[in-house]
Design a protein around this motif. Structure first.
Motif, mmCIF file in Angstrom:
data_model
loop_
_atom_site.group_PDB
_atom_site.id
_atom_site.type_symbol
_atom_site.label_atom_id
_atom_site.label_comp_id
_atom_site.label_asym_id
_atom_site.label_seq_id
_atom_site.Cartn_x
_atom_site.Cartn_y
_atom_site.Cartn_z
ATOM 1 N N GLN A 18 -13.074 9.878 4.450
ATOM 2 C CA GLN A 18 -13.407 11.273 4.678
ATOM 3 C C GLN A 18 -12.266 11.984 5.404
ATOM 4 O O GLN A 18 -11.891 13.106 5.058
ATOM 5 N N SER A 19 -11.697 11.298 6.419
ATOM 6 C CA SER A 19 -10.680 11.983 7.210
ATOM 7 C C SER A 19 -9.300 11.891 6.574
ATOM 8 O O SER A 19 -8.534 12.845 6.621
ATOM 9 N N ARG A 20 -8.943 10.759 6.011
ATOM 10 C CA ARG A 20 -7.621 10.607 5.407
ATOM 11 C C ARG A 20 -7.779 10.023 4.004
ATOM 12 O O ARG A 20 -7.495 8.845 3.784
ATOM 13 N N PRO A 21 -8.260 10.815 3.047
ATOM 14 C CA PRO A 21 -8.565 10.247 1.717
ATOM 15 C C PRO A 21 -7.347 9.633 1.035
ATOM 16 O O PRO A 21 -7.470 8.593 0.377
ATOM 17 N N GLY A 22 -6.180 10.257 1.200
ATOM 18 C CA GLY A 22 -4.992 9.729 0.539
ATOM 19 C C GLY A 22 -4.687 8.308 0.988
ATOM 20 O O GLY A 22 -4.472 7.397 0.177
ATOM 21 N N VAL A 23 -4.687 8.118 2.305
ATOM 22 C CA VAL A 23 -4.388 6.799 2.855
ATOM 23 C C VAL A 23 -5.427 5.782 2.399
ATOM 24 O O VAL A 23 -5.102 4.644 2.040
ATOM 25 N N ALA A 24 -6.707 6.220 2.381
ATOM 26 C CA ALA A 24 -7.766 5.305 1.964
ATOM 27 C C ALA A 24 -7.566 4.866 0.517
ATOM 28 O O ALA A 24 -7.770 3.693 0.173
ATOM 29 N N TRP A 25 -7.156 5.804 -0.324
ATOM 30 C CA TRP A 25 -6.939 5.439 -1.727
ATOM 31 C C TRP A 25 -5.761 4.490 -1.888
ATOM 32 O O TRP A 25 -5.802 3.560 -2.705
ATOM 33 N N LEU A 26 -4.687 4.715 -1.088
ATOM 34 C CA LEU A 26 -3.534 3.803 -1.153
ATOM 35 C C LEU A 26 -3.959 2.386 -0.776
ATOM 36 O O LEU A 26 -3.612 1.403 -1.439
ATOM 37 N N MET A 27 -4.738 2.298 0.323
ATOM 38 C CA MET A 27 -5.252 0.997 0.756
ATOM 39 C C MET A 27 -6.095 0.370 -0.346
ATOM 40 O O MET A 27 -6.009 -0.833 -0.612
ATOM 41 N N THR A 28 -6.906 1.209 -1.010
ATOM 42 C CA THR A 28 -7.765 0.691 -2.070
ATOM 43 C C THR A 28 -6.931 0.119 -3.219
ATOM 44 O O THR A 28 -7.251 -0.948 -3.759
ATOM 45 N N ILE A 29 -5.853 0.837 -3.582
ATOM 46 C CA ILE A 29 -4.992 0.330 -4.653
ATOM 47 C C ILE A 29 -4.448 -1.049 -4.286
ATOM 48 O O ILE A 29 -4.482 -1.991 -5.076
ATOM 49 N N PHE A 60 -15.274 -10.041 -2.773
ATOM 50 C CA PHE A 60 -16.196 -9.631 -1.716
ATOM 51 C C PHE A 60 -15.434 -9.147 -0.501
ATOM 52 O O PHE A 60 -15.722 -8.095 0.052
ATOM 53 N N TYR A 61 -14.420 -9.916 -0.074
ATOM 54 C CA TYR A 61 -13.774 -9.483 1.166
ATOM 55 C C TYR A 61 -12.781 -8.362 0.931
ATOM 56 O O TYR A 61 -12.590 -7.517 1.797
ATOM 57 N N TYR A 62 -12.144 -8.312 -0.250
ATOM 58 C CA TYR A 62 -11.256 -7.174 -0.482
ATOM 59 C C TYR A 62 -12.065 -5.886 -0.580
ATOM 60 O O TYR A 62 -11.683 -4.842 -0.048
ATOM 61 N N LEU A 63 -13.210 -5.960 -1.278
ATOM 62 C CA LEU A 63 -14.018 -4.754 -1.438
ATOM 63 C C LEU A 63 -14.761 -4.396 -0.165
ATOM 64 O O LEU A 63 -15.149 -3.241 0.026
ATOM 65 N N ALA A 64 -14.948 -5.384 0.733
ATOM 66 C CA ALA A 64 -15.614 -5.072 2.001
ATOM 67 C C ALA A 64 -14.820 -4.028 2.763
ATOM 68 O O ALA A 64 -15.391 -3.096 3.353
ATOM 69 N N ILE A 65 -13.498 -4.157 2.739
ATOM 70 C CA ILE A 65 -12.666 -3.180 3.445
ATOM 71 C C ILE A 65 -12.809 -1.811 2.778
ATOM 72 O O ILE A 65 -12.926 -0.779 3.454
ATOM 73 N N VAL A 66 -12.824 -1.809 1.452
ATOM 74 C CA VAL A 66 -12.996 -0.543 0.731
ATOM 75 C C VAL A 66 -14.341 0.084 1.087
ATOM 76 O O VAL A 66 -14.446 1.295 1.306
ATOM 77 N N LEU A 77 4.466 -6.331 -3.609
ATOM 78 C CA LEU A 77 4.238 -4.889 -3.560
ATOM 79 C C LEU A 77 2.892 -4.572 -2.939
ATOM 80 O O LEU A 77 2.788 -3.719 -2.042
ATOM 81 N N ALA A 78 1.832 -5.271 -3.392
ATOM 82 C CA ALA A 78 0.491 -4.947 -2.893
ATOM 83 C C ALA A 78 0.353 -5.303 -1.424
ATOM 84 O O ALA A 78 -0.232 -4.542 -0.645
ATOM 85 N N THR A 79 0.903 -6.444 -1.007
ATOM 86 C CA THR A 79 0.767 -6.842 0.393
ATOM 87 C C THR A 79 1.526 -5.896 1.306
ATOM 88 O O THR A 79 1.037 -5.516 2.376
ATOM 89 N N LEU A 80 2.722 -5.502 0.877
ATOM 90 C CA LEU A 80 3.480 -4.541 1.688
ATOM 91 C C LEU A 80 2.720 -3.232 1.802
ATOM 92 O O LEU A 80 2.692 -2.608 2.867
ATOM 93 N N LEU A 81 2.064 -2.829 0.706
ATOM 94 C CA LEU A 81 1.291 -1.594 0.729
ATOM 95 C C LEU A 81 0.145 -1.686 1.736
ATOM 96 O O LEU A 81 -0.038 -0.786 2.573
ATOM 97 N N VAL A 82 -0.607 -2.789 1.668
ATOM 98 C CA VAL A 82 -1.757 -2.937 2.567
ATOM 99 C C VAL A 82 -1.301 -2.980 4.023
ATOM 100 O O VAL A 82 -1.835 -2.265 4.884
ATOM 101 N N PHE A 83 -0.278 -3.786 4.302
ATOM 102 C CA PHE A 83 0.196 -3.850 5.688
ATOM 103 C C PHE A 83 0.802 -2.510 6.115
ATOM 104 O O PHE A 83 0.732 -2.138 7.291
ATOM 105 N N GLY A 84 1.404 -1.805 5.158
ATOM 106 C CA GLY A 84 1.951 -0.499 5.482
ATOM 107 C C GLY A 84 0.866 0.452 5.929
ATOM 108 O O GLY A 84 1.034 1.180 6.913
ATOM 109 N N VAL A 85 -0.269 0.437 5.231
ATOM 110 C CA VAL A 85 -1.371 1.305 5.632
ATOM 111 C C VAL A 85 -1.923 0.885 6.985
ATOM 112 O O VAL A 85 -2.149 1.725 7.869
ATOM 113 N N ILE A 86 -2.094 -0.435 7.179
ATOM 114 C CA ILE A 86 -2.608 -0.906 8.473
ATOM 115 C C ILE A 86 -1.667 -0.457 9.588
ATOM 116 O O ILE A 86 -2.080 0.048 10.625
ATOM 117 N N CYS A 87 -0.356 -0.639 9.341
ATOM 118 C CA CYS A 87 0.639 -0.299 10.363
ATOM 119 C C CYS A 87 0.614 1.195 10.668
ATOM 120 O O CYS A 87 0.746 1.605 11.818
#
Lengths: 175, 490
Positions: B374-385, B430-436, B345-355
């Motif tokens: 700032q520009s797309r807060p919803g998408v950023a939060w989904l990626m963060t989850i 470190f690397y997961y939070l780097a993207i956040v 679920l999480a990997t599909l979510l992350v790749f979904g946001v990237i895609c």
């Protein structure tokens, strides 16, 4: 006497097999590599025939040495490949390759216990084509049918990756 | 007609299943049907085939709820096993197939050029993986894995005008051929020593002759072949490059579905023919797990591209899964299944946001995601989850996945491995939070905000995946009980 002859035949085929495999990899011109591969296939077929798998041996020669390799040569001809462009002598790569092969051979020697005799699984007697057919359509029916799907997907894939979409069609589709 | 209804609707039938009622047969049928439809369609229009494919995946996923559970049968003389483990993995494959096709529809502008087979190939890949999850002999296993791999080669190289896609395709082809060689060599040796290719017969004959060094070698070679498919270190070198170069939906498919297929093949081997050789297998698995944990998590630290990070992340998750498998107990198997669900679920979510974002950001480099919050807060939060779940932050499902695996490994007394895994899990933060951090705290380089939005359907997919990620973590006990009931037929 018979065992001597059969082991002699085996060693002749095996030596040829190894020699031509090395030539396939080491050959400079693509055509000579391909021809060495043909010879390799024929020797594999020979070994299969000495194992009394006549049908498989013939198929090996006909399908691989015959059909597939002719295709290879056609492609080499169409691509107009000449001598490989000057290859740097990478001693490290060559040495590591030799070391890897040697290590694998050493593991095989120890692991498979080369030299000690090992009972083979029972070979079905009689006509091997009939047995093969029966096996394919009973015990191995599912993988046999799946192979058909595999071939379908492979055909689709080749067309997808190689077929050039004509410009007009592409423009229509892109709109 | 009755059996058709059984397959398609939510009815549990008491009558025995027939071979033409197996889901994979239907999936292949759908694939061929879509190919025919594509041929017959009036004009080149990607939308119709893509929609049909997505719709069919959704129908099949709903139909999967009606599959007979609590029933263990075999088909094709033992080559195909139907049981709870198979059902669990087949559903995972369907979820992955649905999400992947949906993402492919999103990515259509980038290089499909009217070649609609992009949406059809997942069907054959999913069917192949379905057969892998039910595999009962080595020949079926080998042919199914080859079918899956051939589909993957084509999908990876699909943007043939793109240099990276072609390079990834070539690399995957060579590595795939190498891993197949290991697998076949191992199978051959096992066939030579065991005298059979059927898993049950092989288990009997290997139980009597397990002192034979040749058997050990065959087992190790097969495990090496599986290790390539699983992207476990030291057989992981292809993963970051291929995930980076492949079309993003295909990267998601490889990371989730292809890995799950390798996991289920490994599980089938371990409960089948390799059961008498458990101690030897365990050593190999532990070594692979440790190496994957270290290489995956430490390798990701220096990456600057989100897709490459996900490549290394998938190596590290292979490590966690292998660690769970090497514990070898019943709870460990459950925790592996739970982990795989959370990871999917999480990997599909992350790749979904990237895609969804890649054509707007212009690439998948981390700095191209700067200021997304700032520009797309919803998408950023989904990626963060998604990222937090992969990192294993408590309320999310990824945390409980890791927790269950650590607990079952601790119970087996392998304390060192738990500490190693815990250390690498902390490093992975470190690397997961780097993207956040890039999304929330960095200013976009050119000061340009990402304005255009995502379609409603695509937002729906991402939100559903995010909700599932959270929900599976909110009720971990219930989910685990459901998996337990499914797999152990209660």
């Amino acid at each position: 006497m018979e065992s001597f002859v059969s082991s002699l035949v085996f060693w002749v085929f095996a030596t040829g097999l190894v020699a031509f495999s090395v030539l396939t990899v080491a050959g400079r011109s693509p055509v000579s590599s391909a021809m060495s591969l043909v010879a390799t296939m024929i020797f594999v077929g020979g070994i299969l025939i000495t194992l009394q798998a006549y049908f498989l041996g013939m198929m090996q020669v006909m399908v691989y040495a015959g059909a597939v390799m002719v295709l290879f040569l056609f492609i080499i001809m169409l691509l107009n490949l000449d001598q490989e462009s000057v290859r740097k002598k990478a001693w490290v790569k060559a040495l590591s390759g030799v070391a890897l092969c040697g290590g694998l051979f050493w593991i095989l020697l120890g692991g498979l216990g080369l030299g000690q005799s090992r009972p083979l699984p029972p070979v079905p007697q009689g006509s091997d084509i009939r047995d093969l057919g029966r096996l394919l359509f009973t015990e191995y029916l599912l993988p046999f049918e799946l192979t058909a799907v595999l071939l379908l997907v492979a055909i689709v894939g080749v067309i997808l990756l190689c077929h050039q979409v004509r410009d007009r069609a592409a423009k229509k589709g892109g709109a | 007609m009755n059996t058709v209804a059984t397959t398609l609707f939510l009815q549990k039938s008491q009558e025995p299943m027939q071979w033409w009622n197996l889901p994979e047969v239907w999936w292949i049928f759908v694939g061929i049907l879509l190919l025919l439809l594509e041929m017959l369609r009036p004009r080149r229009n990607s939308a119709s085939i893509a929609k049909a494919s997505i719709f069919a995946f959704a129908v099949m996923l709903i139909a999967s709820l009606g599959w007979p559970t609590g029933l263990e049968t075999t088909f094709f003389g033992g080559a195909y096993q139907w049981d709870g483990l198979a059902i669990f993995f087949k559903r995972i494959f369907l979820i992955a197939g649905l999400a992947t096709t949906w993402m492919m529809r999103k990515c259509e502008a980038q290089g499909i050029q009217g070649r609609d087979e992009f949406y059809i190939l997942p069907w054959f890949a999913v069917a192949a993986m379905g057969f892998v999850s039910s595999v009962g002999d080595f020949v079926t296993g080998f042919v199914s894995i080859e079918l899956l791999t051939v589909c993957s080669y084509i999908m990876v190289a699909f943007y043939r005008s793109d240099r990276f896609s072609l390079e990834a395709g070539a690399k995957y082809l060579v590595i795939g051929a190498l891993s197949t060689a290991f697998l076949v060599f191992g199978i051959t040796i096992l066939f030579g020593t065991g005298g059979s290719l059927r898993f049950d017969q092989l288990a009997n004959s290997l139980a009597s002759g397990h002192q034979d060094p040749a058997v050990t070698m065959g087992v190790v070679l097969v495990l090496v072949g599986v290790g390539f498919k699983l992207a476990a270190a030291p057989f992981h070198w292809w993963a970051p490059d291929v995930y980076h170069g492949a079309p993003t939906p295909v990267s998601a498919f490889l990371a989730v579905a292809s890995k799950a297929a390798a996991v289920v093949f490994l599980l089938r081997l371990l409960i089948g023919p390799f059961a008498p050789l458990w101690t030897q297998c365990q050593q190999v698995l532990l070594a692979l797990a440790g190496a994957s944990l270290l290489v995956g998590n430490l390798g990701a630290l220096s990456q600057r591209d989100v897709k490459r990070v996900m490549g290394y992340s998938s190596v590290s998750h292979a490590g966690f899964i292998l660690l769970g498998i090497s514990a070898g107990s019943q709870p460990a198997m459950l925790s592996v299944c739970y982990y795989l669900l959370a990871y999917t679920l999480a990997t599909l979510l992350v790749f979904g946001v990237i895609c969804g974002m890649i054509d707007k950001t212009g690439g998948s480099l981390m700095r191209q995601f700067n200021g997304l919050a700032q520009s797309r807060p919803g998408v950023a939060w989904l990626m963060t989850i998604g990222m937090l779940s992969l990192a294993g932050i408590p309320p999310l499902s990824g945390f409980f996945g890791k927790w269950f695996i650590f607990a079952s490994v601790w119970q087996e007394g392998m304390y060192v491995m738990v500490f190693l895994a815990g250390f690498t899990a902390v490093a992975s933060l470190f690397y997961y939070l780097a993207i956040v951090r890039h999304m929330f705290f960095e200013k976009p380089a050119d000061g340009r905000a990402i304005s255009s939005g995502l379609s409603f359907g695509y937002q729906l997919l991402l939100v559903v995946l995010a909700v599932a990620t959270v929900a599976v973590g909110l009720v971990p006990g219930a989910v685990q009980r459901a998996i337990y009931a499914l797999i152990f037929n209660l």
